[in-house]
Design an enzyme around this catalytic site. Sequence first.
Site, PDB file in Angstrom:
ATOM      1  CE1 TYR A 154       9.541 -22.993  23.861  1.00  0.00           C
ATOM      2  CE2 TYR A 154       8.392 -23.083  21.766  1.00  0.00           C
ATOM      3  CZ  TYR A 154       8.918 -23.713  22.866  1.00  0.00           C
ATOM      4  OH  TYR A 154       8.821 -25.084  22.978  1.00  0.00           O
ATOM      5  CG  ASP A 210      15.795 -31.467  37.891  1.00  0.00           C
ATOM      6  OD1 ASP A 210      15.025 -30.624  38.386  1.00  0.00           O
ATOM      7  OD2 ASP A 210      16.960 -31.611  38.283  1.00  0.00           O
ATOM      8  CG  ASP A 248       7.143 -27.889  23.562  1.00  0.00           C
ATOM      9  OD1 ASP A 248       6.071 -28.355  23.126  1.00  0.00           O
ATOM     10  OD2 ASP A 248       8.210 -27.953  22.928  1.00  0.00           O
TER      11      ASP A 248
END
Length: 339
Positions: free
Chosen positions: A123, A203, A227
């Site tokens: 970000y 994952d 997020d």
Amino acid sequence: MYKITLIPGDGIGPEIIETAKNVIDATGVVIEWDMVNAGLDVYAKEGILIPQKVYDSLEKNRVALKGPITTPIGQGFQSINVLLRKKYDLFANIRPVKSIPGIRVPFSNIDLVIFRENTEDLYIGIEKMISPGIAEAAKRITEKGSRRIIQAAFDYAKANHKSKVAVVHKANIMKLTDGLFLACARDIAKAYPEIQLQEVIVDNMCMQLVMNPAQFEVIATTNLYGDILSDLCAGLVGGLGLVPGANIGNSMAIFEAVHGSAPDIAGKNAANPTAVILSGAMMLEHLGEKDSADLIYLAVKEIIQQGEHITKDLGGNATTTEMSRAIIEKILTLKNNNL
Ligand code: ATP
């Protein structure tokens, strides 16, 4: 009396922020709302995405309730949400995800809190075209940024008698960046011998959450994984309309729902106001008004459980206004019963 900055945002923002304001006012906590706005609607009128009065209000009041603000994809606009988080160093994005009885989802026992790092990772927005057809993005992880979000997660776990903190990473591939985040977690965990550190690769985390979410109590992770996992967890408890959030720094706190501006349902009085109402309850807790926050949590829970005044995303046919009116009436009834 509190002075609070109120930012309606765009898309469904203005509809749901209005309901949250009314619900908070119904608790009896006296708030002077300082309404200022930012985003695309403001840009269309004033030619500026964040007018100076937004910064002035935030810097004066230090606490805000904010609606979602659209970031157009691929038009050179910087995300206003990301900009505010960086400018005011709101490093902790805290998102409680809890099962609410009455909602038809596979699990009814979810009670976890996500601590998402809010200021770095991919970000930071440094991307470049290396050559035609090849683009690169920079992922920045710092020791300072990692330690403070992990520390916040462990402190929360300790204060709330939680037994474990899951640190989510991909250090097997990103050995330096995620490796640093994981190393910080291992070091910080030493100071909390009573709390188990769960090290989970991102994952695998997705699969674990979908198969057995109740094994997690507190999740600490970097910005992008946070997020994605927030939306995943929102889906587990019934959708984005339900999950609140807080952006906390050392000198400012901005409360906002996990969801975005939902342009597909904007202006239709169809949005679920719960997520922003619960963000308002988190704000009241932050202000020290725990009884009023609990009143909101209870009223929301009862209205959803009764199922008569719930919005379409929850399987009902109430409008935003009808659902929030039912929550307000429930708050007033609960208050009267306690007198
Ligand atoms: P952002 O990237 O800005 O976070 P997003 O891509 O996650 O946004 P949202 O705007 O959150 O997208 O919407 C995703 C889906 O969830 C849409 O179909 C939207 O209608 C739905 N949704 C989001 N918020 C609500 C809500 N409060 N009530 C009902 N549906 C919602």
